[in-house]
Design a protein around this motif. Sequence first.
Motif, PDB file in Angstrom:
ATOM      1  N   VAL A   1       0.697  -1.198   0.133  1.00 41.32           N
ATOM      2  CA  VAL A   1      -0.153  -0.210  -0.003  1.00 41.32           C
ATOM      3  C   VAL A   1       0.962   1.306   0.228  1.00 41.32           C
ATOM      4  N   SER A   2       1.922   1.546   0.893  1.00 44.60           N
ATOM      5  CA  SER A   2       2.820   2.263   0.928  1.00 44.60           C
ATOM      6  C   SER A   2       3.368   2.402  -0.300  1.00 44.60           C
ATOM      7  N   GLY A   3       3.952   1.195  -0.767  1.00 45.10           N
ATOM      8  CA  GLY A   3       4.565   1.403  -2.010  1.00 45.10           C
ATOM      9  C   GLY A   3       3.818   2.065  -3.262  1.00 45.10           C
ATOM     10  N   GLN A   4       2.504   1.911  -3.392  1.00 47.14           N
ATOM     11  CA  GLN A   4       1.685   2.434  -4.312  1.00 47.14           C
ATOM     12  C   GLN A   4       1.588   3.652  -4.242  1.00 47.14           C
ATOM     13  N   ILE A   5       1.377   4.148  -2.950  1.00 49.74           N
ATOM     14  CA  ILE A   5       1.425   5.702  -2.625  1.00 49.74           C
ATOM     15  C   ILE A   5       2.574   6.493  -3.225  1.00 49.74           C
ATOM     16  N   GLY A   6       3.645   5.837  -2.633  1.00 48.60           N
ATOM     17  CA  GLY A   6       5.049   6.160  -3.377  1.00 48.60           C
ATOM     18  C   GLY A   6       5.430   6.482  -4.763  1.00 48.60           C
ATOM     19  N   ARG A   7       4.791   5.392  -5.398  1.00 52.85           N
ATOM     20  CA  ARG A   7       4.991   5.289  -6.794  1.00 52.85           C
ATOM     21  C   ARG A   7       4.101   6.618  -7.708  1.00 52.85           C
ATOM     22  N   ALA A   8       3.132   6.482  -6.775  1.00 56.55           N
ATOM     23  CA  ALA A   8       2.021   7.738  -7.623  1.00 56.55           C
ATOM     24  C   ALA A   8       2.576   8.931  -7.300  1.00 56.55           C
ATOM     25  N   PHE A   9       3.431   9.058  -6.478  1.00 53.74           N
ATOM     26  CA  PHE A   9       3.761  10.371  -6.087  1.00 53.74           C
ATOM     27  C   PHE A   9       5.091  10.671  -6.968  1.00 53.74           C
ATOM     28  N   VAL A  10       5.970   9.540  -7.140  1.00 51.51           N
ATOM     29  CA  VAL A  10       6.888   9.815  -8.157  1.00 51.51           C
ATOM     30  C   VAL A  10       6.294  10.090  -9.416  1.00 51.51           C
ATOM     31  N   THR A  11       5.329   9.388  -9.820  1.00 47.24           N
ATOM     32  CA  THR A  11       4.820   9.745 -11.361  1.00 47.24           C
ATOM     33  C   THR A  11       4.296  11.108 -11.203  1.00 47.24           C
ATOM     34  N   ALA A  12       3.678  11.466 -10.134  1.00 45.22           N
ATOM     35  CA  ALA A  12       3.452  12.941 -10.265  1.00 45.22           C
ATOM     36  C   ALA A  12       4.416  14.017 -10.281  1.00 45.22           C
ATOM     37  N   VAL A  13       5.491  13.770  -9.707  1.00 44.80           N
ATOM     38  CA  VAL A  13       6.563  14.682  -9.807  1.00 44.80           C
ATOM     39  C   VAL A  13       7.146  14.793 -11.050  1.00 44.80           C
ATOM     40  N   GLU A  14       7.374  13.623 -11.705  1.00 46.14           N
ATOM     41  CA  GLU A  14       7.788  13.667 -13.234  1.00 46.14           C
ATOM     42  C   GLU A  14       6.863  14.184 -13.997  1.00 46.14           C
ATOM     43  N   SER A  15       5.612  13.936 -13.925  1.00 49.45           N
ATOM     44  CA  SER A  15       4.823  14.715 -14.920  1.00 49.45           C
ATOM     45  C   SER A  15       4.713  16.214 -14.602  1.00 49.45           C
ATOM     46  N   PHE A  16       4.826  16.504 -13.246  1.00 45.43           N
ATOM     47  CA  PHE A  16       4.887  17.902 -13.078  1.00 45.43           C
ATOM     48  C   PHE A  16       6.113  18.638 -13.583  1.00 45.43           C
ATOM     49  N   ALA A  17       7.271  18.008 -13.542  1.00 42.58           N
ATOM     50  CA  ALA A  17       8.588  18.345 -14.235  1.00 42.58           C
ATOM     51  C   ALA A  17       8.245  18.709 -15.750  1.00 42.58           C
ATOM     52  N   ARG A  18       7.899  17.704 -16.393  1.00 48.10           N
ATOM     53  CA  ARG A  18       7.547  17.743 -17.752  1.00 48.10           C
ATOM     54  C   ARG A  18       6.581  18.678 -18.373  1.00 48.10           C
ATOM     55  N   GLU A  19       5.535  18.898 -17.467  1.00 52.22           N
ATOM     56  CA  GLU A  19       4.782  19.977 -17.727  1.00 52.22           C
ATOM     57  C   GLU A  19       5.050  21.429 -17.457  1.00 52.22           C
ATOM     58  N   HIS A  20       5.986  21.546 -16.932  1.00 53.59           N
ATOM     59  CA  HIS A  20       6.476  22.979 -16.419  1.00 53.59           C
ATOM     60  C   HIS A  20       7.853  23.099 -16.960  1.00 53.59           C
ATOM     61  N   ALA A  21       8.456  22.120 -17.675  1.00 53.06           N
ATOM     62  CA  ALA A  21       9.820  22.351 -18.177  1.00 53.06           C
ATOM     63  C   ALA A  21      10.707  22.875 -17.098  1.00 53.06           C
ATOM     64  N   ILE A  22      10.598  21.919 -16.024  1.00 59.06           N
ATOM     65  CA  ILE A  22      11.556  22.119 -14.782  1.00 59.06           C
ATOM     66  C   ILE A  22      12.597  20.913 -15.009  1.00 59.06           C
ATOM     67  N   PRO A  23      14.009  21.503 -14.974  1.00 67.00           N
ATOM     68  CA  PRO A  23      15.013  20.465 -14.936  1.00 67.00           C
ATOM     69  C   PRO A  23      14.991  19.279 -13.599  1.00 67.00           C
ATOM     70  N   LEU A  24      14.965  18.239 -14.038  1.00 66.90           N
ATOM     71  CA  LEU A  24      15.226  17.371 -12.929  1.00 66.90           C
ATOM     72  C   LEU A  24      16.643  16.804 -12.867  1.00 66.90           C
ATOM     73  N   VAL A  25      17.380  16.790 -11.877  1.00 67.20           N
ATOM     74  CA  VAL A  25      18.639  16.681 -11.496  1.00 67.20           C
ATOM     75  C   VAL A  25      19.050  15.871 -10.297  1.00 67.20           C
ATOM     76  N   HIS A  26      19.663  14.516 -10.924  1.00 69.98           N
ATOM     77  CA  HIS A  26      19.972  13.480  -9.654  1.00 69.98           C
ATOM     78  C   HIS A  26      21.290  13.752  -9.309  1.00 69.98           C
ATOM     79  N   PHE A  27      21.450  14.249  -7.779  1.00 59.54           N
ATOM     80  CA  PHE A  27      22.569  14.581  -7.230  1.00 59.54           C
ATOM     81  C   PHE A  27      23.352  13.476  -6.871  1.00 59.54           C
ATOM     82  N   GLN A  28      24.633  13.412  -7.113  1.00 55.64           N
ATOM     83  CA  GLN A  28      25.458  12.276  -6.875  1.00 55.64           C
ATOM     84  C   GLN A  28      26.306  12.472  -5.284  1.00 55.64           C
ATOM     85  N   LYS A  29      26.508  11.352  -5.011  1.00 58.58           N
ATOM     86  CA  LYS A  29      27.097  11.232  -3.522  1.00 58.58           C
ATOM     87  C   LYS A  29      28.219  12.024  -3.341  1.00 58.58           C
ATOM     88  N   GLY A  30      28.166  12.816  -2.308  1.00 57.95           N
ATOM     89  CA  GLY A  30      29.243  13.776  -2.054  1.00 57.95           C
ATOM     90  C   GLY A  30      29.407  15.019  -2.589  1.00 57.95           C
TER      91      GLY A  30
END
Length: 534
Positions: free
Chosen positions: A54-83
């Motif tokens: 159940v918590s996994g479903q909520i988390g995946r839905a949140f991830v999908t919403a963030v990625e859609s939000f970034a595409r819709e508003h042309a917001i850069p999505l940056v993956h931070f590296q360790k350190g």
Amino acid sequence: MTTIPELLRDHVSLAVECVDRVYLNGYVPTLQTSGALVYFMEQHRGELIASPAVSGQIGRAFVTAVESFAREHAIPLVHFQKGQRKDDVVARYRRKFQAPEGVVVIGVAQEQVSSFKARKETIGAKGVRFQFSRQSVFVKVYYFYLQDADFGPAFIKIATYMPYPVKVCLNGHEWAKQQLHQAGAAFEALDNGFLSCTAPEHLQAICQQLGPDQVQAFFEKWVARLPWPLTVADRKAGYHHRLSIWQMEVSQTHVFTRPVRGREFFEQVIRENLDLGRPDRVQLVFGRRVYRNTPSRFVTRVIQEGVQPNLHLTYKHSGVKQYFKLNRALRTETTVNNPQDFGVGKDLSNWTYLRQLAAAINQRLLETERVSQDCLLSAESFARVSEPTTTDDGQRAPGLRFGQPRTMALFAALSRFAPALNGFRHGELRPIVQTILNVAPEAYTASQMSYDLRRLRLKGLVARVTGTHTYCLTSYGRRVAYLMTKLQQRIFNLAGLALTTAADVPATLAQAFRDIDTELEHLVANAHLAPAGI
């Protein structure tokens, strides 16, 4: 020589007190226990069984919403590296961002948070259930770096797994800049602070206005705009984030008319207080690593041009520091890392109290530094401290005799920075006195400390905070402690050393002592002072 009081009075072009960086925790009060988690899934969400799925479903839905939000508003999505230093990465995107308000960039990272882990249990032949326990786990987190119309640069960090902890970072100086922009007042920035302002009184008034209402309004605005793991229906049912204070910095900034004045200030502070205030650490930051074979010489002056002095003091989990900001301004800054250090909780409602308390600590440190060079007392005041007196209500106040080791240890302990900043308790001052006396703990007992605190209180040198066991050093007490300690350490101890090792004293120093003796004799003669005891 320009003194500390003169530098702060005559050579400062702008003085500003303001909340600086603030870090806030966001937590859902009704999702903090395993039982509450099960209730949320089964009773509120209507799931057949509370499970990690159940918590996994909520988390995946949140991830999908963030990625859609970034595409819709042309917001850069940056993956931070360790350190990787996140602020440096984000700074490049901030420089390109032109809108007055919006999401600048979304950062993605794997971080350790306090969450829930599930353990599967079998019930009967086919039934199962899950037991949840609170543990530290690594989960995906999103950093929403914002440009806010009221707060300027800020960020909100959200974890993708229950109980969805949140971090909020704001800066009071940046908030004040936005308010000045809106009011049309001209100013010159000094990094995240101020170098100058055409309306300094208006600036200070703005800085005083920032409080929990503005912070809460900021948070609620962006919760409504950003993708969020808990839905609107969840939030209406009471599953909303509540803010608490994780860290608060409150600063007092003095901009000097010339950079050299700032270096003079730190030279005076260090010279006066290495043997009095005893900061936890005096740090000289050269801006590069210095090795034994590094060219150039690092000698002659305590503070030279190109050297950044830092003075650090600690109080429980919190602390105070002073540093020379960009070679232009003295920044005195109290950082509250745990509000419980000061007897209050972490709730946002304690903002005003913590802000006022931190500002008072900054002022006490500055006042301590001023008094270190301006601590003269009249003969009457000196006698009132040294001789037995009687208070207005008839209580006898024993004298604090100058030169008596225990008395001098008390004064030296009170001259330390730490007791002067936020008060002290019996158990905090006693070890300092024992250390200065260089005796075993049993040689200076708790009863003796209580007796000495009573002497100090009846003499007006300390005051007890009503309803507590905490004492504060009074302004008068600060002057007395500094004067007595300086007389002991810088005149009598040095003179005693000179007298006991006369054969080794350089001729120039011996002549200096003779000159002092001659001048004192002239002073006594000119003032027509009678010998003691007459």
